[in-house]
Design an enzyme around this catalytic site. Sequence first.
Site, PDB file in Angstrom:
ATOM      1  N   ASP A  63      -5.040   5.797  -4.444  1.00  0.00           N
ATOM      2  CA  ASP A  63      -4.805   7.131  -4.519  1.00  0.00           C
ATOM      3  C   ASP A  63      -4.853   7.311  -6.118  1.00  0.00           C
ATOM      4  O   ASP A  63      -4.751   6.533  -6.905  1.00  0.00           O
ATOM      5  CB  ASP A  63      -3.405   7.583  -4.078  1.00  0.00           C
ATOM      6  CG  ASP A  63      -3.062   7.523  -2.649  1.00  0.00           C
ATOM      7  OD1 ASP A  63      -4.228   7.654  -2.003  1.00  0.00           O
ATOM      8  OD2 ASP A  63      -1.899   7.663  -2.127  1.00  0.00           O
ATOM      9  N   ASP A 118       0.873  -1.311   0.022  1.00  0.00           N
ATOM     10  CA  ASP A 118      -0.124   0.151   0.129  1.00  0.00           C
ATOM     11  C   ASP A 118       0.941   1.293  -0.047  1.00  0.00           C
ATOM     12  O   ASP A 118       2.151   1.058   0.149  1.00  0.00           O
ATOM     13  CB  ASP A 118      -0.787   0.050   1.308  1.00  0.00           C
ATOM     14  CG  ASP A 118      -1.726   1.133   1.273  1.00  0.00           C
ATOM     15  OD1 ASP A 118      -2.115   1.587   0.259  1.00  0.00           O
ATOM     16  OD2 ASP A 118      -2.102   1.646   2.417  1.00  0.00           O
TER      17      ASP A 118
END
Length: 1246
Positions: A728, A448
Amino acid sequence: MNRQRVDSVDSLGPDDEVMPYSDDETDDELEVVSDEGGDRPTAAPHPPLETKPSEVGWKVKANDRDYHRLPEFQKKTFLCLTKSKYSSNAIKTYKYNALTFIPLNLFEQFKRAANLYFLALLILQIIPEITTLPWYTTLVPLVLVLGITAIKDLVDDLARHRMDKEINNRKCDVLLNGRFQESKWMNVQVGDVVRLRKNDFIPADILLLSSSNPHSLCYVETAELDGETNLKFKMGLKVTDERLQEENQLAVFDAWIECEEPNNRLDKFLGTMVWKRLRYPLDLDNMLLRGCKIRNTDTCHGLVIFAGADTKIMRNGGKTRFKRTKIDELMNYMVYTIFVLLILVSAGLAIGHSFWYEEIGSKAWYLYDGKDQEPPYRGFLSFWGYIIVLNTMVPISLYVSVEVIRLGQSKFINWDLQMYFPEKDTPAKARTTTLNEQLGQIEYIFSDKTGTLTQNIMAFKKCTIAGRTYGNPTTAEGVSLDRGRPVDFSWNRYADRKFQFTDNFLISCIRSKKDKDALEFFKLLSLCHTVMVEQKEDDLVYQAASPDEGALVTAARCFGFVFLRRTQDTITISEMEKEMTYEMLALLDFNSDRKRMSIILRFPDGRIRLYCKGADTVIYERLSPNSRHKETSQTALDIFANETLRTLCLCYKDISKEEYDAWDKKYKAASVTVSDREAALDQVYEQIENNLMLIGATAIEDKLQDGVPETIAKLAKADIKIWVLTGDKKETAENIGYSCQLLTDDMQIHYGEDVNDKLRIRQASRRNEPLAVGRNRKRPQEPFFNREGKNALVITGGWLNEILYEKKKKRRRLRLRRLGRRPPSSSPQDGQPIDDWEKEMRQIDFVDMACECEAVICCRVTPKQKANVVSLVKKYKKAVTLSIGDGANDVNMIKTADIGVGISGQEGMQAVMSSDYAFAQFRYLQRLLLVHGRWSYIRMCKFLRFFFFKNFAFTLVHFWYSFFSGYSSQVAYEDWFITLYNVCYSSLPVLLVGLLDQDVNDKLSLKFPKLYLPGQQGSLFNYKNFFISLFHGIFTSLIIFFIPYGAFLQTMGQDGEAPSDYQSFAVVTASSLIITVNLQISLDTSYWTFVNCFAVLGSIAIYFGIMFDIHSAGIHVIFPSAFTFTGAASNALRQPYLWLTIILTVGISLLPVICIQFLHKTIWPSVGDKVQRNRKKYEMEEEEKKKTPSAFQRGARSRRSAYAFSHSRGYADLISSGRSIRRRPAARDRPQDSIREVPQREAENI
């Protein structure tokens, strides 16, 4: 070089900015989404409608527990048993309870083939006809193994019980019998009205009804869900806010909620509230999700919609998988191989016994045993006898030893002070004891971004104003320095003490008020934002939609432009200690298409000015031809982007009153448009955001965690590929890729459209080939990238679904169904897969292409997609994978990978609770893999190789002995020696090698990452090593049997006796074996300690000590039937020539091994051998090496769009509607003494 980007707006492909659908949506959900046609207003309720029975699957009635127990909501579980489809709010992660522990644990343990095998052996040993060894030789080790494993499982499960109990016993207020009563979480039910207070965790997925804030606004922290610590806001419906504030009002609340079935989507909720014959639409903004925490809200009330296992956080947990290492799987296959060998050898010896008895045994009168049994039957009994005799080829102590070694390795990880994070008092934690050696075989890491690679802290680093760049160390006079001192902000009582800036010249320009551009620059930062401020006693607390905005407003505050307060139509700031209030005429909020935000203000002198900030790519298109400093600012932007800073351009425009009035009419008309309102507003915004005058640009650093670039570089040298999977934006993820050196200057980056085209070409060429050739999976494929150089893949979740054919077929089928058509079968021209085989080949092609790349970044992906990407690599590459993350959105990925690592020490602990290993910083990953993982792998491989060898050498002596005992299943050793061989005589030295051995120390392991490669290749333990151990054992057993046999053949003792009896022979072979195997492990030991030396010598001493005791007359008198070798040891070992026999046997056994090891390390040395040979030299270099700062240099590369904004809209709607404004007046007589900003540590929302 200029990189081509796919324009997500104009392209026919998926939108790069949109999070794709998750895979667990139902057809009904997709139909609802498809039928909507446009955005609906969320503020206004639907017009009154007659309520009708709904077909929606999930119904909730407020304040009515009995309703949810109706028969229509029951579902069958087992036979005629039923249970409610509404889950209890109690969570259960444990496996056993008091009644089920013993039977269930034994059932699970006997699923292991080896345990079942030893149970069968025990049963065979109880049968008098075939037993050749006493039953206790198997029972004692079996009970020991089952007991140790059961205790370990019990300890693990008790920890789960404690965790479940702690969570289930948390308290909250539930409305029962007309009043709020304190209740445990486990007793909360669907349909209950609950009251929560500030800093409470939310117990279930709850519909927000009202709160103590105006307009039922409620702030929540979602760290448990996604690791983000910036606050999100939720809002109750207007009707519930107005009518459900008091306890008596909530007690008579009787609304119906109709909504979607429970699912794992954290970004979506659709439902309807039916109350008093009116229907009100519900969405995610009205929901408080379990795992979040109430912040900045004194009290709030809500209705439980989903409880327990139905909540979104639990649904995102994914299926808990039982993880096993590659070595475990290999070891099982090897045990099966040994079992087959055991059956073949036993069958051969049984046939030999049948022939021997028929030819010799039945004719020798002295061998008659009083049993008239046929030779085949005797051979059958001999077969089972040899199964028992030779069972030590698969020693039960192997599994006990493996568990002990793994437990020890886990403790070493827990105790490693170099993986301890003092700032958060967080040590590393091995949460499992079964996967340590797998850490030494990792090939792919899936990480991540937010909270894992980054710190979630934004810092204002540099800026360019009117063509001049600020931020480098300078004096107040503007003289550049190599190392500057921090700016002294003591003159500003509002300054944030944590803010660091080294350019003293900028502060002198501002304080002198001579540089008008600099004043305008920071005024813009203090006015153009959606930050909300809350007054708490003498403090101001800022809440920003993204930490970028928080960083910019904080920077303006430190430079003297302090945002103080705002109302629905005004904003007040302190300009160099002078308070000014501006009228806010319009707020043009950010979204992913606009990539900018603007504010239109009326100054106190009547002037109207627009301030705008946004990405350089959109701002430069809208600049006035008369705007100055464009070229110099662009050069500065190139430099900022090269330093991987996130940039925003700032500009302004003066507007005449006539121009504003004309535009305002269009703006108001667009604001009330019913259909496609956002597009209409965007079009109106375009008309005013033009002919802008550039002021400058900001540069913000998204701080990486310490040591991230160095860690990634080191892991890359170890041939470990790192993929970043994040929710994102593409630009943000790509920027972080450059910051942490995952992406480098010399890489060619490929985006979704390019990837899709390449895969479509490969698919078309496969279709055009003959069927037999095209469907040959083993046929080698050409590489996707033929050009020289490195490649990288940056792909969004939308493109990922497009490429892998996820959901595409389903949506198409639904559209056709609504049109009344049947979906036609796919044709080669429509880009759809013809069949499942073609879909699978498409997935294989994608994985092959991605694995050709040096780096892969998947952005805007859902938690389900993260897990799917990991599964694809595991499935098609058969690679060992590791996932690392810090939020609940990473849990599925963590559980799917072979190894799951959680980042602890943050507020969110969901990832840690689901992980196998946890620590506080990403940089500790290199130590976990390159040191602990490599050592664990090497130790386990060395342990297994030696364990198999010593048991083959021990057991096969029986095989050679059988040729001289009529294949009669007689054992070559004493019974007690067989029982204690693996427990006392040979276990400790090899166990210590498995726990403590290291070829090189930790510093050299990190210095030479190439040492990690043997683990990835599996070269230290495989079938080749297994058969080498087998043949080594055969050779040793031959020597150990035949040299004493030759010595005993025609001998005479010094006292005239011939110690050529069976018992003396057993003593000599056993003594030779013990000395040989203990010296053999000494040759294989790389790291000597006092403990190793004591273990080797101690094992030999223990053997002789126990043997002399067992062979003594005293113990024979007490247990005459159990100890029959009376005086054998003392009689045999007082003969000098038998000691010479033992020495000769040991020497001949070890000499070939010494020669082979010498030749191997001299002629064919491995990387580890070379490092080991020069170990002293490298260790001295490490000691002499001075501590120098990191040599990480950022390369020069072309500019990228690096704008700093949140993914989602800001607080503009709240501000313009006035909902964020407190009911109590916020006026103050004087500016307050201190302003405190809540630390903002997260970049974007999913």
